[in-house]
Design a protein around this motif. Structure first.
Motif, PDB file in Angstrom:
ATOM      1  N   TRP A 226     -29.425 -35.532   6.057  1.00 25.65           N
ATOM      2  CA  TRP A 226     -29.633 -36.977   5.837  1.00 25.65           C
ATOM      3  C   TRP A 226     -30.872 -37.232   4.991  1.00 25.65           C
ATOM      4  O   TRP A 226     -30.911 -38.197   4.215  1.00 25.65           O
ATOM      5  CB  TRP A 226     -29.727 -37.708   7.182  1.00 25.65           C
ATOM      6  N   THR A 316     -30.303 -44.559   8.754  1.00 28.04           N
ATOM      7  CA  THR A 316     -29.929 -43.240   9.252  1.00 28.04           C
ATOM      8  C   THR A 316     -29.425 -43.337  10.680  1.00 28.04           C
ATOM      9  O   THR A 316     -30.077 -43.955  11.529  1.00 28.04           O
ATOM     10  CB  THR A 316     -31.142 -42.293   9.205  1.00 28.04           C
ATOM     11  N   ASP A 317     -28.264 -42.724  10.947  1.00 30.24           N
ATOM     12  CA  ASP A 317     -27.710 -42.663  12.305  1.00 30.24           C
ATOM     13  C   ASP A 317     -27.566 -44.065  12.876  1.00 30.24           C
ATOM     14  O   ASP A 317     -28.128 -44.407  13.920  1.00 30.24           O
ATOM     15  CB  ASP A 317     -28.615 -41.801  13.197  1.00 30.24           C
ATOM     16  N   ASN A 320     -26.973 -45.137  16.651  1.00 28.79           N
ATOM     17  CA  ASN A 320     -27.943 -44.797  17.679  1.00 28.79           C
ATOM     18  C   ASN A 320     -28.325 -46.034  18.482  1.00 28.79           C
ATOM     19  O   ASN A 320     -28.561 -47.114  17.936  1.00 28.79           O
ATOM     20  CB  ASN A 320     -29.192 -44.196  17.034  1.00 28.79           C
ATOM     21  N   SER A 352     -25.365 -40.408   8.345  1.00 26.22           N
ATOM     22  CA  SER A 352     -25.467 -39.888   9.710  1.00 26.22           C
ATOM     23  C   SER A 352     -24.529 -38.707   9.838  1.00 26.22           C
ATOM     24  O   SER A 352     -23.716 -38.430   8.942  1.00 26.22           O
ATOM     25  CB  SER A 352     -25.109 -40.970  10.740  1.00 26.22           C
ATOM     26  N   ARG A 570     -24.461 -34.292  16.509  1.00 25.21           N
ATOM     27  CA  ARG A 570     -25.873 -34.172  16.168  1.00 25.21           C
ATOM     28  C   ARG A 570     -26.390 -32.778  16.501  1.00 25.21           C
ATOM     29  O   ARG A 570     -27.157 -32.190  15.740  1.00 25.21           O
ATOM     30  CB  ARG A 570     -26.698 -35.216  16.911  1.00 25.21           C
TER      31      ARG A 570
END
Length: 702
Positions: A226, A316-317, A320, A352, A570
């Motif tokens: 990422w 990013t992600d 979450n 992600s 992840r």
């Protein structure tokens, strides 16, 4: 017949204070926690503040007999108020902190989530720190402040470096890591940069997509793909003379991102997170507002961070849970990024290891372009994933089966003829402690759902018990075999796992990560790393293998499978690619998790799930309105939302503070419903009626 008394409509101030000659009336938004009072009021602008009282500045005004903070939104010629106006008492700093673009974003967020503008501004603009503000303004007047060296110094200060004054006064107390871990972070950043490949060849005649989504694979930088993708996009934006906003979910990602940016010689950045001191946070926020920096990185607190000529937002992600703010009106940083990209017309990149339902829907309707590699390129960039084979392996039922032990030993000490490179092995466990999952205490039969026979999951020995497959929920347990109501643990946590590994591999170093002691980064030394879900350290060079044990089910939610897949992906993304010998042993029995990880293709898996949710009318194809309070108050609020004809009540259940109602409405009615909910809340507040807590699109509502 008496003539009507003349009404003086001219503007005057209490106490006959001289007023500004031009636009003497200020519209001030009061920062008030009571919904019906968190609105604009007219105040007189005294002559002494005529030049400084500009739209966007913070002010102090008298309201209901006490001084309160507020924002000056605009200056006008006159007021509809009859009689003298109260005057602005003073300004809270000279900076126009609320610009037109930030105001538009906060107003859009308030409509989106059914809240007040004052509540959103409280999240968007940090509290003022006078000393920090003075330092930033002084630096702005110094020519040396604009040199690259000074910008680098400013970035390091934002990142938590201790100044000489702080050293004399004592530790900064901002959680900055120094010593061995700081050195490892530096090595990690250099490793990311050294692994960069040549930019992808594209058709020069075709314009690159402005808003895109990427599901990253381990590739040459396991766990940090990422960063490589974000750096490529950020460099292009910075070279075009525009600014970049980069959001990450928590402080660990923030640390590795800082190290990578420093290694890439992109030192002109500010760091903004809730972990900073009030002074550091206000300084970082002001630098972005005043144009002293062209990049801001941070956690969800940075979603509203101002930047001049913003050109790119990187999130990013995005799935979450840390991105969901726990303060009213409970906005999600992903949605704020989407609103901001539209309002300020910026590029947008979601990157992600998994794929959220919201991002996949935007991909399928064409609003986002999917730049995820497919086919052989994706498979070669991912590790090999093994799943238990109960038919061929008689020991597959064991907690750590023989195949897992074999993978572990091979990764730690590969044989010369295999040509493998030794490296750390990740062992992912559900949580700390000994006993997360349960079975019957009398006959030791695994607790199974009475409806679908899937394994039950619970949070404690006394329940409640739930099924992640069909949604079954019960406060008590009754064994189907012996009718016992007692349970015992059969799945062990991190502490117990470490004991077993030390007995089996006494000569191997074991590092633990989880709870209050989470490790951010490790070197490439072969060792066992036992980490709880979400606490897996980054490793320079990547893990040689990963053993993913005992899936921790997030709970009886619609998105429980999504979260389980994200957690596993992840961890698996931290492992080297199959071309470099990376292997993963997956202990989950859920077929969705197995198929997603073996193919390492979360986009396809989420697309299949969305097809079912679209038919059922579930999110993200509809908006969700959650109301919590007394049943009669919830009914009263729902009765006033009759203008939304397709509002269907989906769920009503008891909650700790009353009842909880979950309803759905079309996405097209989003702003209309949000605005109406805010109006209803303010009206009930003015009438002193009991309040109902409102949450829109909370991922845990269903």
């Amino acid at each position: 017949m008496d003539e009507p008394l003349p009404i003086d409509t001219g503007t005057s101030a209490e106490g006959q204070v001289p007023l500004a000659s031009e636009n003497p009336v200020a519209r001030v938004l009061i920062d008030h926690p009571v919904p019906h009072l968190a609105r604009t009021f007219d105040y007189a602008v005294p002559e002494k503040l005529a030049e400084a009282a500009l739209p966007g500045v913070r002010v102090r005004v008298k309201f209901a007999g006490r001084l309160r903070d507020g924002y000056l939104l605009e200056r006008v010629d006159s007021s509809d108020h009859v009689g003298p106006l109260a005057t602005i008492q003073r300004l809270s700093g000279p900076v126009q902190v609320l610009g037109p673009e930030l105001l538009a974003l906060c107003e859009a967020t308030a409509r989106r989530y059914g809240g007040t503008l004052a509540d959103v501004l409280r999240l968007a603009i940090p509290p003022r720190h006078a000393r920090g503000e003075k330092a930033v303004l002084k630096a702005a007047q110094t020519p040396a402040a604009q040199t690259p060296a000074a910008q680098s110094t400013a970035a390091q200060t934002d990142a938590g470096q201790t100044s000489a004054e702080e050293t004399e006064a004592g530790p900064a107390g901002d959680g900055t890591d120094t010593g061995p871990e700081a050195d490892l972070l530096g090595r990690l950043g250099e490793w990311v940069l050294s692994s960069e490949t040549e930019p992808r060849q594209t058709d020069p005649a075709a314009a690159p997509p402005r808003r895109r989504a990427l599901a990253a694979t381990p590739g040459p930088t396991p766990g940090l793909s990422w960063i490589r993708a974000g750096l490529e996009a950020a460099r292009a934006t910075l070279e075009a003379g525009k600014s970049v906003l980069w959001l990450v979910p928590d402080h660990r990602e923030l640390l590795v991102l800082q190290a990578s940016l420093t290694a890439a010689n992109l030192t002109d950045f500010s760091v903004l997170s809730a972990d900073q001191s009030p002074e550091q946070r206000w300084q970082a926020w002001l630098r972005g507002l005043l144009g002293h920096t062209r990049m801001t990185i941070g956690t969800r607190a940075a979603a509203f961070a101002p930047l001049t000529e913003l050109g790119l937002i990187i999130c990013t992600d995005d799935a979450n849970r840390s991105y969901l703010d726990q303060h009213a009106p409970y906005p999600h940083a992903r949605e704020v990024s989407l609103l901001r990209s539209t309002i300020e017309d910026t590029e947008l990149l979601f990157v992600s290891t998994d794929r959220s339902a919201e991002v996949q829907r935007l991909v399928e309707i064409g609003w986002l372009s999917d730049i995820t590699p497919t086919g052989p390129a994706r498979r070669h960039a991912a590790p090999v994933v093994f799943v238990p084979d109960e038919d061929r392996d008689p020991f597959a039922w064991q907690r750590i089966p023989s195949r897992a032990w074999q993978i572990m030993r091979t990764a730690l000490r590969p044989r010369p003829r295999d040509g493998g490179v030794p490296g750390p092995v990740l062992v992912q466990v559900p949580r700390s402690g000994y006993y997360p999952v349960f079975a019957c205490a009398r006959c030791q039969e695994v607790a199974r759902c009475p409806r679908c026979q899937e394994t039950l999951t619970t949070q404690s020995e006394v329940g409640p018990f739930a099924c992640r497959s069909c949604g079954y929920h019960s406060e008590t347990f009754s064994c189907a075999r012996c009718r016992s109501n007692q349970v015992r643990s059969i799945v062990r946590g991190r502490a117990r796992t470490v004991e077993e590994l030390r007995r089996a591999l006494p000569d191997t170093e074991i590092v633990e990560s989880g709870g209050d002691d989470i490790t951010t980064v490790l070197d490439e030394t072969p060792r066992l790393v036992v980490a709880t879900t979400g606490a897996e350290p980054y490793v320079i060079g990547g893990y040689a293998a990963a053993i993913l044990l005992d899936s921790l089910w997030p709970g009886p939610w619609m998105r429980s499978v999504d979260e389980s897949v994200a957690r596993r992906l992840r961890a698996a993304a931290l492992v080297r690619s199959r071309d470099e010998g990376g292997t993963v042993y997956l202990g989950d029995e859920d077929e969705v998790i197995r198929s997603t990880l073996t193919a390492f293709d979360p986009a396809t898996a989420m697309s299949r799930q969305l097809a079912d949710r679209k038919v059922l009318g579930f999110p993200p194809y509809r908006r969700i309105l959650e109301l919590t309070g007394a049943g009669a108050d919830i009914d009263a609020v729902l009765a006033e939302l009759s203008e939304v004809g397709e509002l269907d009540e989906l769920l009503r259940e008891e909650a700790e503070d009353g009842q909880r109602s979950v309803s759905a409405y079309p996405i097209a009615a989003g702003d209309r419903v949000g605005s109406r909910v805010a109006e209803i809340t303010a009206s009930r507040s003015a009438k002193k009626q009991p309040q109902v807590r409102v949450r829109i699109d909370d991922p845990r509502s269903l």
